[in-house]
Design an enzyme around this catalytic site. Structure first.
Site, PDB file in Angstrom:
ATOM      1  N   LYS A  63     -16.206   0.964  -7.496  1.00  0.00           N
ATOM      2  CA  LYS A  63     -15.327   2.088  -7.136  1.00  0.00           C
ATOM      3  C   LYS A  63     -14.551   2.553  -8.369  1.00  0.00           C
ATOM      4  CE  LYS A  63     -12.545   3.697  -3.227  1.00  0.00           C
ATOM      5  NZ  LYS A  63     -13.314   4.912  -3.003  1.00  0.00           N
ATOM      6  N   LEU A 108     -21.463   3.301  -2.655  1.00  0.00           N
ATOM      7  CA  LEU A 108     -20.256   2.498  -2.522  1.00  0.00           C
ATOM      8  C   LEU A 108     -20.293   1.865  -1.129  1.00  0.00           C
ATOM      9  CD1 LEU A 108     -17.470   1.858  -3.905  1.00  0.00           C
ATOM     10  CD2 LEU A 108     -16.555   3.406  -2.184  1.00  0.00           C
ATOM     11  N   TYR A 136     -10.336   2.097  -8.428  1.00  0.00           N
ATOM     12  CA  TYR A 136      -9.295   2.497  -7.477  1.00  0.00           C
ATOM     13  C   TYR A 136      -9.658   2.067  -6.069  1.00  0.00           C
ATOM     14  CZ  TYR A 136     -12.075   6.424  -5.601  1.00  0.00           C
ATOM     15  OH  TYR A 136     -13.037   7.181  -4.984  1.00  0.00           O
ATOM     16  N   GLU A 169     -25.492   8.854  -0.349  1.00  0.00           N
ATOM     17  CA  GLU A 169     -24.231   8.915   0.405  1.00  0.00           C
ATOM     18  C   GLU A 169     -23.575  10.257   0.128  1.00  0.00           C
ATOM     19  OE1 GLU A 169     -21.263   6.141  -1.100  1.00  0.00           O
ATOM     20  OE2 GLU A 169     -22.012   6.388  -3.139  1.00  0.00           O
TER      21      GLU A 169
HETATM   22  N1  PDD Z   1     -13.720   7.554  -0.813  1.00  0.00           N
HETATM   23  N2  PDD Z   1     -18.668   6.591  -0.819  1.00  0.00           N
HETATM   24  C1  PDD Z   1     -17.898   7.081  -1.803  1.00  0.00           C
HETATM   25  C2  PDD Z   1     -18.556   7.639  -3.027  1.00  0.00           C
HETATM   26  C3  PDD Z   1     -16.497   7.069  -1.668  1.00  0.00           C
HETATM   27  O1  PDD Z   1     -15.712   7.556  -2.650  1.00  0.00           O
HETATM   28  C4  PDD Z   1     -15.921   6.549  -0.483  1.00  0.00           C
HETATM   29  C5  PDD Z   1     -14.435   6.471  -0.297  1.00  0.00           C
HETATM   30  C6  PDD Z   1     -16.781   6.049   0.527  1.00  0.00           C
HETATM   31  C7  PDD Z   1     -16.251   5.439   1.787  1.00  0.00           C
HETATM   32  O2  PDD Z   1     -15.584   4.219   1.545  1.00  0.00           O
HETATM   33  P1  PDD Z   1     -14.391   3.734   2.492  1.00  0.00           P
HETATM   34  O3  PDD Z   1     -14.934   3.681   3.872  1.00  0.00           O
HETATM   35  O4  PDD Z   1     -14.033   2.411   1.956  1.00  0.00           O
HETATM   36  O5  PDD Z   1     -13.280   4.738   2.381  1.00  0.00           O
HETATM   37  C8  PDD Z   1     -18.144   6.059   0.301  1.00  0.00           C
HETATM   38  C9  PDD Z   1     -12.268   7.513  -0.795  1.00  0.00           C
HETATM   39  C10 PDD Z   1     -11.701   7.639   0.575  1.00  0.00           C
HETATM   40  C11 PDD Z   1     -11.741   8.555  -1.763  1.00  0.00           C
HETATM   41  O6  PDD Z   1     -12.282   8.631  -2.859  1.00  0.00           O
HETATM   42  O7  PDD Z   1     -10.781   9.256  -1.436  1.00  0.00           O
END
Ligand code: PDD
Length: 294
Positions: free
Chosen positions: A147, A205, A33, A180
């Site tokens: 992801k 991620l 996703y 993270e």
């Molecule tokens: N989450 N780490 C994880 C495990 C994440 O699921 C996300 C993003 C990030 C940050 O990635 P980005 O800057 O590309 O949003 C780091 C999204 C927002 C979610 O699951 O809703």
């Protein structure tokens, strides 16, 4: 106005949108996703998100649902049909529909769902006062760089944070190093003023907000070190913050029971947030994705 969702080639009213019970995403979490922010009716960091989507699909050997150009068009249509100016788009692609059996099925078509909704900016109180994180063991798999829609450890961790009155949980690996957050990347600023975030290996991620912010930080001449840091080092840091598409750059003022710095949001984090917000605003005005930083 009823919400419109894209499902496998059709734009449907939200309440009529459905997927097959034998979709492998539903049965095996066999899919990936993306969550992308919308500002001024445009996607923020679209190229970064589409590149990461391609990478996640390729790592799992799921066929791309359509060309990047076509995908970009459909994303734009979902935003337009829902009249979203500020919000988020959720995209999910799975290996498709097949009788339940573990090996990859032959001849399935990648399932694609795209939905959008309005979303307000981050809670102003969290931004003004900073937020709390707790630390928890990282119980996820060895490919957190993908992801994947398999998010059980992440939701358990987030729920644990909520029950502890915290915004996020920082996951910690077997060596005591922070990987993270459950849906965010983790950052600290050391006493020497270095910006530290874990390198993008298989344990995290690689956030699109992380990538854009690293670029911004480089352009303003900050010293950036991409390396793991321990919980102890984070608690002793001058500043800490997290980044994600939905939280942008959010200051952390407490890790477990330890106040960070003087217990108030840090100055560097605030500056980076302002620069990130103008980077997104610049794209909303039709500007390029590359951050324009003086
Ligand atoms: N989450 N780490 C994880 C495990 C994440 O699921 C996300 C993003 C990030 C940050 O990635 P980005 O800057 O590309 O949003 C780091 C999204 C927002 C979610 O699951 O809703």
């Amino acid at each position: 106005m009823s919400r419109i969702v894209y499902v496998n080639g059709r734009f449907l009213p939200h309440r009529e949108a459905a997927i097959h019970i034998e979709d492998r995403g539903y049965q095996f979490a066999d899919g990936v996703y993306e969550v992308t922010a919308v500002r001024g009716g445009r996607l923020v960091d679209e190229t970064l998100h589409l590149a990461r989507l391609d990478r996640s699909l390729a790592e799992l050997r799921i066929a791309a649902p359509m060309s990047r150009r076509a995908l970009s068009f459909v994303l734009g249509e979902v935003i337009r049909r829902n009249r979203i100016r500020d919000g988020i788009v959720y995209l999910q692609a799975t290996r498709g529909v097949a009788p339940r059996d573990h090996p990859f099925p032959a001849d399935t078509r990648t399932s694609l769902v795209i939905a959008a909704r309005r979303a307000r900016a981050v809670n102003p109180k969290a931004l003004a006062e900073g937020i709390k994180v707790i630390t928890i063991p990282d119980i996820r798999w060895a490919r957190c760089d993908i992801k994947s829609i398999a998010l059980l450890p992440n939701i358990l961790g987030k729920q644990q944070a909520r029950e502890a009155g915290a915004y996020e949980a920082w996951q910690v690996d077997g060596a005591g190093l922070v990987t993270e957050g459950t849906s965010t990347n983790a950052w600290i600023v050391t006493e020497a003023g270095e910006l530290v975030t874990r390198q993008a290996d298989n344990a995290i991620l690689n956030g699109c907000t992380r990538l854009a912010l690293l670029d911004i930080a480089r352009r303003i001449g900050l010293t950036i070190v991409e390396r793991p840091f321990s919980v102890g080092e984070a608690k002793a840091a001058r500043e800490a913050f997290l980044t994600s598409t939905t939280s942008l750059v959010l200051p952390i003022v407490r890790i477990d029971d330890t106040a960070i710095g003087d217990g108030a949001p840090g100055l560097l984090g605030r500056r980076l947030r302002e620069l990130y917000v103008s980077h997104a605003r610049n794209q909303a005005a039709g500007g390029p994705e590359l951050p324009e930083v003086a």
